[in-house]
Design an enzyme around this catalytic site. Sequence first.
Site, mmCIF file in Angstrom:
data_model
loop_
_atom_site.group_PDB
_atom_site.id
_atom_site.type_symbol
_atom_site.label_atom_id
_atom_site.label_comp_id
_atom_site.label_asym_id
_atom_site.label_seq_id
_atom_site.Cartn_x
_atom_site.Cartn_y
_atom_site.Cartn_z
ATOM 1 N N ASP A 90 0.856 -1.182 0.000
ATOM 2 C CA ASP A 90 0.000 0.000 0.000
ATOM 3 C C ASP A 90 0.892 1.231 0.000
ATOM 4 O O ASP A 90 1.773 1.373 0.859
ATOM 5 C CB ASP A 90 -0.906 0.015 1.228
ATOM 6 C CG ASP A 90 -2.102 -0.924 1.073
ATOM 7 O OD1 ASP A 90 -2.198 -1.602 0.039
ATOM 8 O OD2 ASP A 90 -2.934 -0.975 2.009
ATOM 9 N N HIS A 141 -5.998 2.513 -4.903
ATOM 10 C CA HIS A 141 -6.227 2.606 -3.457
ATOM 11 C C HIS A 141 -7.121 3.802 -3.138
ATOM 12 O O HIS A 141 -7.146 4.265 -1.998
ATOM 13 C CB HIS A 141 -4.874 2.727 -2.738
ATOM 14 C CG HIS A 141 -4.903 2.348 -1.292
ATOM 15 N ND1 HIS A 141 -5.685 1.334 -0.781
ATOM 16 C CD2 HIS A 141 -4.226 2.853 -0.221
ATOM 17 C CE1 HIS A 141 -5.494 1.228 0.517
ATOM 18 N NE2 HIS A 141 -4.621 2.152 0.888
ATOM 19 N N HIS A 145 -8.375 8.372 -0.240
ATOM 20 C CA HIS A 145 -8.282 7.448 0.905
ATOM 21 C C HIS A 145 -9.447 7.615 1.888
ATOM 22 O O HIS A 145 -9.244 7.643 3.105
ATOM 23 C CB HIS A 145 -6.946 7.631 1.634
ATOM 24 C CG HIS A 145 -6.467 6.398 2.338
ATOM 25 N ND1 HIS A 145 -6.630 6.202 3.694
ATOM 26 C CD2 HIS A 145 -5.830 5.292 1.895
ATOM 27 C CE1 HIS A 145 -6.109 5.040 4.059
ATOM 28 N NE2 HIS A 145 -5.618 4.464 2.975
ATOM 29 N N HIS A 239 3.339 -2.197 3.980
ATOM 30 C CA HIS A 239 3.276 -0.764 3.711
ATOM 31 C C HIS A 239 4.672 -0.263 3.350
ATOM 32 O O HIS A 239 5.639 -0.530 4.067
ATOM 33 C CB HIS A 239 2.725 -0.018 4.923
ATOM 34 C CG HIS A 239 1.245 -0.208 5.111
ATOM 35 N ND1 HIS A 239 0.718 -1.343 5.696
ATOM 36 C CD2 HIS A 239 0.195 0.572 4.766
ATOM 37 C CE1 HIS A 239 -0.597 -1.244 5.713
ATOM 38 N NE2 HIS A 239 -0.943 -0.092 5.152
#
Length: 283
Positions: A90, A141, A145, A239
């Site tokens: 991510d 993504h 967000h 991440h």
Amino acid sequence: MAFDRSRPERRVILRRKIMRLTAAVTVLAAILASPCGVQAQPGTFHFGFKKSVDGKLPSIDEEGFKPIITKHGALFLGDTTRKELFLTFDNGYENGLTGKILDVLKEKQVPATFFVTGHYIKDQPELLKRMASEGHIIGNHSWSHPDMTTLSDDAIRIELEKVKEQVQEVTGQQEMTYLRPPRGIFSEKVLAASKSSGYTSVFWSIAYKDWDVRAQKGASYAFQQVTKQLHPGAILLLHSVSQDNADALASIIDEARRQGYEFKGLPELSSSAEEAPAPQPAS
């Protein structure tokens, strides 16, 4: 000494403050004690589970949300009869580490999927170009967000379209078919709206608390947290802001391969999951 009439009043005020604080702590404790898959509100889930131990599968089947994930074709696990791993990152923002991660992936010849936000696209076009040129998948993504369970279908579509269009403009990547819902928060409506926009939602079966850049514990810790969860068909979520992940990635890949695992790309997960044998009913 004169009698202070305010003291009893102060005690009452203090007592009320303590009662309010106690009530707040009680509510927080109840939230923290809830199982990972419990709904935050009706129809909304946070993707979570008890982790894999000794190669056994994590508890995703037990968390209550699997039926709607399966219904809408979302991915969280590959073929559990094959020692295959699917590496995903991510990328909400850049912390100076993605270049090192890409170096390791290139050296080890490991494919990965990077899920990016609008901020990342605007801030790091050169890293996006490198991801694409080195054969990695760039996934969606969302643009800002958000908690997508709070958005209308049209707002979800706009969030996803902006990412796809901007990645295409930067990298030339024509297709974008994989989505990771921000923060792992989802509902049936989110999965359905995403699917109608052409996306396969991708969750995970291996993760650990790696996103807090103020609480990094070293490469050895990251190595242990990831490798102790390895299981067949796993989708790994890491991440890219984590220094621990960047420092440990090469060792994680080497150890996984030592254990007989092979790293594959998400398109191969889709096909292997389709080919996986159906569970047999108990006799």
